[in-house]
Write a protein that holds these residues in place. Structure first.
Motif, PDB file in Angstrom:
ATOM      1  N   LEU A  11      44.602  29.869  16.832  1.00 32.49           N
ATOM      2  CA  LEU A  11      45.731  30.755  17.045  1.00 32.49           C
ATOM      3  C   LEU A  11      46.895  29.839  17.997  1.00 32.49           C
ATOM      4  O   LEU A  11      46.598  29.222  18.981  1.00 32.49           O
ATOM      5  CB  LEU A  11      45.386  31.795  17.810  1.00 32.49           C
ATOM      6  N   ALA A  40      46.102  31.767   1.873  1.00 30.81           N
ATOM      7  CA  ALA A  40      46.675  33.136   2.775  1.00 30.81           C
ATOM      8  C   ALA A  40      46.163  34.495   2.270  1.00 30.81           C
ATOM      9  O   ALA A  40      46.183  34.448   0.902  1.00 30.81           O
ATOM     10  CB  ALA A  40      48.203  32.822   2.781  1.00 30.81           C
ATOM     11  N   PRO A  88      54.897  31.174  10.938  1.00 30.39           N
ATOM     12  CA  PRO A  88      54.043  32.114  10.527  1.00 30.39           C
ATOM     13  C   PRO A  88      53.377  32.037   9.091  1.00 30.39           C
ATOM     14  O   PRO A  88      52.498  32.757   8.836  1.00 30.39           O
ATOM     15  CB  PRO A  88      54.967  33.500  10.766  1.00 30.39           C
ATOM     16  N   THR A  91      50.300  30.578   8.090  1.00 26.67           N
ATOM     17  CA  THR A  91      48.744  31.270   8.457  1.00 26.67           C
ATOM     18  C   THR A  91      48.131  31.243   7.271  1.00 26.67           C
ATOM     19  O   THR A  91      48.404  31.425   6.221  1.00 26.67           O
ATOM     20  CB  THR A  91      49.131  32.482   8.809  1.00 26.67           C
ATOM     21  N   GLN A 125      40.390  28.654   9.906  1.00 24.15           N
ATOM     22  CA  GLN A 125      41.441  29.602  10.019  1.00 24.15           C
ATOM     23  C   GLN A 125      42.430  28.997  10.895  1.00 24.15           C
ATOM     24  O   GLN A 125      42.138  28.702  12.040  1.00 24.15           O
ATOM     25  CB  GLN A 125      40.914  31.064  10.689  1.00 24.15           C
ATOM     26  N   THR A 127      45.966  30.698  12.461  1.00 29.17           N
ATOM     27  CA  THR A 127      47.181  31.789  12.506  1.00 29.17           C
ATOM     28  C   THR A 127      48.241  31.392  13.415  1.00 29.17           C
ATOM     29  O   THR A 127      48.129  31.020  14.306  1.00 29.17           O
ATOM     30  CB  THR A 127      46.341  32.809  13.149  1.00 29.17           C
ATOM     31  N   SER A 129      51.571  32.788  15.296  1.00 27.48           N
ATOM     32  CA  SER A 129      52.109  34.175  15.674  1.00 27.48           C
ATOM     33  C   SER A 129      53.833  33.738  15.902  1.00 27.48           C
ATOM     34  O   SER A 129      54.369  32.630  16.026  1.00 27.48           O
ATOM     35  CB  SER A 129      51.534  34.643  16.988  1.00 27.48           C
TER      36      SER A 129
END
Length: 130
Positions: A11, A40, A88, A91, A125, A127, A129
């Motif tokens: 993240l 995605a 973003p 992601t 993964q 991610t 933000s």
């Protein structure tokens, strides 16, 4: 048993950076064209980047050009994807894919077509933000 494993996801805030690694087991990655794809949520799989085995030529998808860099570390038998200025929309789950032909290079106009690849990792993964 031949396989590849991705790592380095996580993240991060928009504008940040991550470096993904693709590490093989059972073969030397330096002899094979290697690509990164991402999936995605709700979208089709997208080719992100490819690096050839012969001369290290690299290819990038339009959405990541100028922000991502693919590279090889042959001494440590791995391929990296350096991701800067993350957005973003970056992601997704990132996958490493390997063309199983010995001394393969990226297919100039088809490297982003996942059907050319023989070995895939489980994904990592990422991610981002806002």
């Amino acid at each position: 048993q031949v396989h590849v494993v991705e790592s380095g996801g996580g993240l991060v805030q928009a504008g940040g950076s991550l470096r993904l690694s693709c590490v093989p087991s059972g073969f030397g990655l330096e002899y094979y064209a290697t690509s990164w794809f991402r999936q995605a949520p709700g979208k089709e799989r997208e080719g992100i980047s490819c690096i050839s085995s012969s001369d290290g030529s690299a290819y990038y998808g339009d959405s990541v050009k100028g922000r991502f860099t693919i590279s090889r570390d042959n001494d440590n038998n791995r391929v990296y994807l350096q991701m800067n200025s993350l957005k973003p929309e970056d992601t997704g789950i990132y996958y490493c894919a390997v063309d199983g032909a010995f001394r393969s290079d990226c297919r100039t106009t088809k490297w982003a077509d996942g059907t050319w690849y023989d070995y895939w990792g489980q994904g990592t993964q990422v991610t981002v933000s806002s």
